[in-house]
Design an enzyme around this catalytic site. Structure first.
Site, PDB file in Angstrom:
ATOM      1  N   ASP A 122      12.567  -5.750   7.913  1.00  0.00           N
ATOM      2  CA  ASP A 122      11.477  -4.928   7.377  1.00  0.00           C
ATOM      3  C   ASP A 122      12.035  -3.561   7.016  1.00  0.00           C
ATOM      4  O   ASP A 122      13.185  -3.256   7.309  1.00  0.00           O
ATOM      5  CB  ASP A 122      10.362  -4.803   8.429  1.00  0.00           C
ATOM      6  CG  ASP A 122       9.059  -4.224   7.856  1.00  0.00           C
ATOM      7  OD1 ASP A 122       8.943  -4.083   6.622  1.00  0.00           O
ATOM      8  OD2 ASP A 122       8.158  -3.908   8.652  1.00  0.00           O
ATOM      9  N   ASP A 124       9.119   3.528  -0.884  1.00  0.00           N
ATOM     10  CA  ASP A 124       8.258   3.132   0.239  1.00  0.00           C
ATOM     11  C   ASP A 124       6.951   2.545  -0.269  1.00  0.00           C
ATOM     12  O   ASP A 124       6.026   3.282  -0.516  1.00  0.00           O
ATOM     13  CB  ASP A 124       8.035   4.358   1.131  1.00  0.00           C
ATOM     14  CG  ASP A 124       7.213   4.061   2.363  1.00  0.00           C
ATOM     15  OD1 ASP A 124       7.002   2.882   2.675  1.00  0.00           O
ATOM     16  OD2 ASP A 124       6.764   5.016   3.014  1.00  0.00           O
ATOM     17  N   HIS A 173       6.498   9.883   1.434  1.00  0.00           N
ATOM     18  CA  HIS A 173       5.198  10.429   1.865  1.00  0.00           C
ATOM     19  C   HIS A 173       5.001  11.846   1.317  1.00  0.00           C
ATOM     20  O   HIS A 173       4.137  12.567   1.797  1.00  0.00           O
ATOM     21  CB  HIS A 173       5.067  10.444   3.395  1.00  0.00           C
ATOM     22  CG  HIS A 173       4.944   9.065   3.980  1.00  0.00           C
ATOM     23  ND1 HIS A 173       4.319   8.815   5.171  1.00  0.00           N
ATOM     24  CD2 HIS A 173       5.348   7.866   3.533  1.00  0.00           C
ATOM     25  CE1 HIS A 173       4.366   7.523   5.438  1.00  0.00           C
ATOM     26  NE2 HIS A 173       5.004   6.927   4.454  1.00  0.00           N
ATOM     27  N   GLU A 217      -0.058  -1.020   5.877  1.00  0.00           N
ATOM     28  CA  GLU A 217       0.939  -0.465   6.797  1.00  0.00           C
ATOM     29  C   GLU A 217       0.746   1.035   6.976  1.00  0.00           C
ATOM     30  O   GLU A 217       0.860   1.564   8.069  1.00  0.00           O
ATOM     31  CB  GLU A 217       2.348  -0.766   6.279  1.00  0.00           C
ATOM     32  CG  GLU A 217       3.467  -0.544   7.306  1.00  0.00           C
ATOM     33  CD  GLU A 217       3.953   0.890   7.403  1.00  0.00           C
ATOM     34  OE1 GLU A 217       4.599   1.228   8.398  1.00  0.00           O
ATOM     35  OE2 GLU A 217       3.665   1.709   6.497  1.00  0.00           O
ATOM     36  N   GLU A 218       0.445   1.718   5.888  1.00  0.00           N
ATOM     37  CA  GLU A 218       0.372   3.183   5.927  1.00  0.00           C
ATOM     38  C   GLU A 218      -0.825   3.698   6.722  1.00  0.00           C
ATOM     39  O   GLU A 218      -0.900   4.891   7.013  1.00  0.00           O
ATOM     40  CB  GLU A 218       0.348   3.761   4.499  1.00  0.00           C
ATOM     41  CG  GLU A 218       1.604   3.463   3.676  1.00  0.00           C
ATOM     42  CD  GLU A 218       2.856   4.192   4.178  1.00  0.00           C
ATOM     43  OE1 GLU A 218       2.771   4.888   5.209  1.00  0.00           O
ATOM     44  OE2 GLU A 218       3.906   4.018   3.553  1.00  0.00           O
ATOM     45  N   ASP A 267       0.870  -1.186   0.000  1.00  0.00           N
ATOM     46  CA  ASP A 267       0.000   0.000   0.000  1.00  0.00           C
ATOM     47  C   ASP A 267       0.905   1.234   0.000  1.00  0.00           C
ATOM     48  O   ASP A 267       2.036   1.195   0.477  1.00  0.00           O
ATOM     49  CB  ASP A 267      -0.934   0.005   1.220  1.00  0.00           C
ATOM     50  CG  ASP A 267      -0.189  -0.037   2.551  1.00  0.00           C
ATOM     51  OD1 ASP A 267       0.820  -0.760   2.640  1.00  0.00           O
ATOM     52  OD2 ASP A 267      -0.607   0.652   3.495  1.00  0.00           O
TER      53      ASP A 267
HETATM   54 ZN   LIG Z   1       6.665   2.150   4.399  1.00  0.00          ZN
END
Ligand SMILES: [Zn+2]
Length: 472
Positions: A203, A143, A447, A177-178, A109
């Site tokens: 991770d 990411d 982001h 996750e986000e 995601d």
């Molecule tokens: Zn991430």
């Protein structure tokens, strides 16, 4: 452009994944839900891109539906409905290794993005020449589809080369996750039920970076061995409303504002935790001159370093202590009426060695007003610390050294929360490391706008995962 055909194919596969806009959306509250069809398309695309992986490894779908309007689940509870978090299993040559697998994690995601302000559109995955080298441009390029593609590429190559790891290898690809979802937690619950205790988990997290440490003029691989805790606090003042023409000495809004000012004036205490001290010793060991000596003798110079770090800026200050950020304010319903309530949201990141209870107690003491009520939401303690020594750590650092000989490797405390924290419930060796070289500018695009990855950096990451799996 990458020379070898295999490298060119690897880049094409990454681009194909970036083109599928698997945008994360909260599963509750107002606003649109994640688009289920897009997530399905992503899942269906993987076997087309990585045929050997999908011919050899088994794949399960766990976790929740990204489009479901699910109530928040309690920690470690498996989610209802069809699963969008993927768990792959690559059986090792030694059957006794099934219970102590290596787990490589990533999430597919991504944070929402529109074309607005991007130099190249976020979901076109253009391969562009940027500052003299090829770059894949798009949301998720780093990411975390970058890591996901690098992991799958590494496994594909090893299968091609006829390599089988000794222990099982699990690939865990989260879908939420986000939005701090429950996918990874559902997998942890399933693994726990099967009696599995991973001997190594890797991770997303730190990267190969430069210029993050005073006086250090070489790159360093930063491996997160723990992450800060996180919780949200709701501060609230209730009061009788009424006409704004005859206000009380302290309206709810004012009372809350004073509380926030007092909170701001009493930050949590600063100190250097054990992991940060190890980081300072490791990185500082390569710093020349008097500054280097200060770092190497951190046991003696800690009080001085605390002052230096605090002055250096927000990022180094966050290394030192539990932080609080007032993120939301809500009050009032009319310009001429007294507010009946005033509310503030405080996002708290808890330093290792401290606890949610302690952080909340500190807030209460700083505010010193019983009329301000505190509600703790979604508390998550700082993660246990994985050791920066032992076989799991050694395999990871050796794999980095295989690909980048002599590169400095250091443990550190990750500030952001990740899915890795859930894995600490079943493994003592959880490391947060994305094996890409990222400049400060590239890190700032996470982001944000213009997320991108250098092809060279991506391919190096593939080789690190490959080297790591060869050692397992
Ligand atoms: Zn991430």
């Amino acid at each position: 452009m990458p020379d070898a055909p295999a490298d060119a194919r690897a880049v094409d596969r990454l681009r194909a994944l970036v083109r599928i806009p698997t945008i994360a959306r909260p599963t509750s509250g107002p606003g649109p839900r994640a688009d289920r069809d897009t997530f399905e398309r992503f899942i269906a695309t993987l076997p087309e891109l990585y045929p050997r992986v999908h011919a050899t490894l088994t794949r399960e779908r766990l976790g929740t539906d990204p489009a479901a309007n699910a109530a928040p689940l309690s920690p470690l509870a498996p989610g209802p409905g069809p699963g969008y978090t993927l768990l792959y299993r690559w059986p090792g040559s030694d059957p006794t290794g099934a219970r102590t697998p290596t787990v490589l994690m990533a999430h597919y995601d991504v944070v929402a993005a529109t074309d607005d302000g991007w130099r190249h559109p976020p979901f076109a995955a253009e391969l562009v020449d940027h500052e003299g080298e090829p770059v894949v441009w798009g949301r998720g390029a780093i990411d975390d589809k970058g890591a996901l593609a690098a992991i799958l590429e590494a496994v594909e190559r090893l299968l091609d080369a006829g390599v089988t790891p000794r222990h099982d290898v699990l690939l865990l690809f989260g879908h939420d996750e986000e939005v701090a979802g429950t996918g990874a937690r559902a997998v942890v619950a399933a693994l726990r039920e099967r009696g599995i205790r991973p001997s190594l988990v890797v991770d997303e997290g730190g990267a190969i970076v430069e210029g993050v440490f005073p006086g250090l003029h070489e790159p360093a691989a930063m491996v997160g061995v723990t992450e800060k805790g996180i919780t949200t606090l709701r501060l609230r003042v209730d009061q009788h409303g009424g006409h704004a023409a005859s206000p009380p000495p302290l309206a709810a809004t004012e009372r809350l504002a004073l509380a926030l000012v007092r909170l701001n004036r009493r930050p949590a205490r600063s100190r250097l935790d054990a992991t940060t001290r190890t980081m300072i010793r490791t990185l500082g060991g390569r710093v020349r001159g008097p500054l280097g000596a200060v770092f190497r003798h951190v046991g003696l110079t800690a009080p001085l370093l605390v002052r230096v770090f605090r002055r250096r800026g927000a990022e180094t200050t966050a290394l030192l202590r539990t932080t609080r950020a007032v993120t939301e304010l809500r009050a009032g319903h009319a310009a001429n009426a007294l507010p009946e309530s005033a509310e503030a949201t405080v996002n708290i990141r808890i330093a290792p060695g401290e606890s949610v209870a302690q952080a909340v107690g500190d807030v209460r003491a700083a505010i010193g007003d019983d009329a301000v009520t505190l509600t703790v939401l979604e508390p998550s303690e700082p993660s246990p610390i994985s050791p920066a020594h032992g076989p799991a750590w050694d395999d990871l650092t050796a794999a980095i050294d295989d690909v980048a000989p002599g590169l400095l490797v250091s443990p550190y405390v990750m500030m952001q929360a990740s899915d890795a924290r859930f894995l600490t419930a079943i493994s003592d060796h959880v490391y947060r490391f994305t094996p890409f070289r990222l400049s400060a500018e590239e890190r700032a695009c996470l982001h944000a706008r213009d997320e991108r990855i250098r092809v060279r950096s991506f391919l190096e990451g593939v080789r690190v995962y490959e080297a790591l799996l060869r050692r397992r």
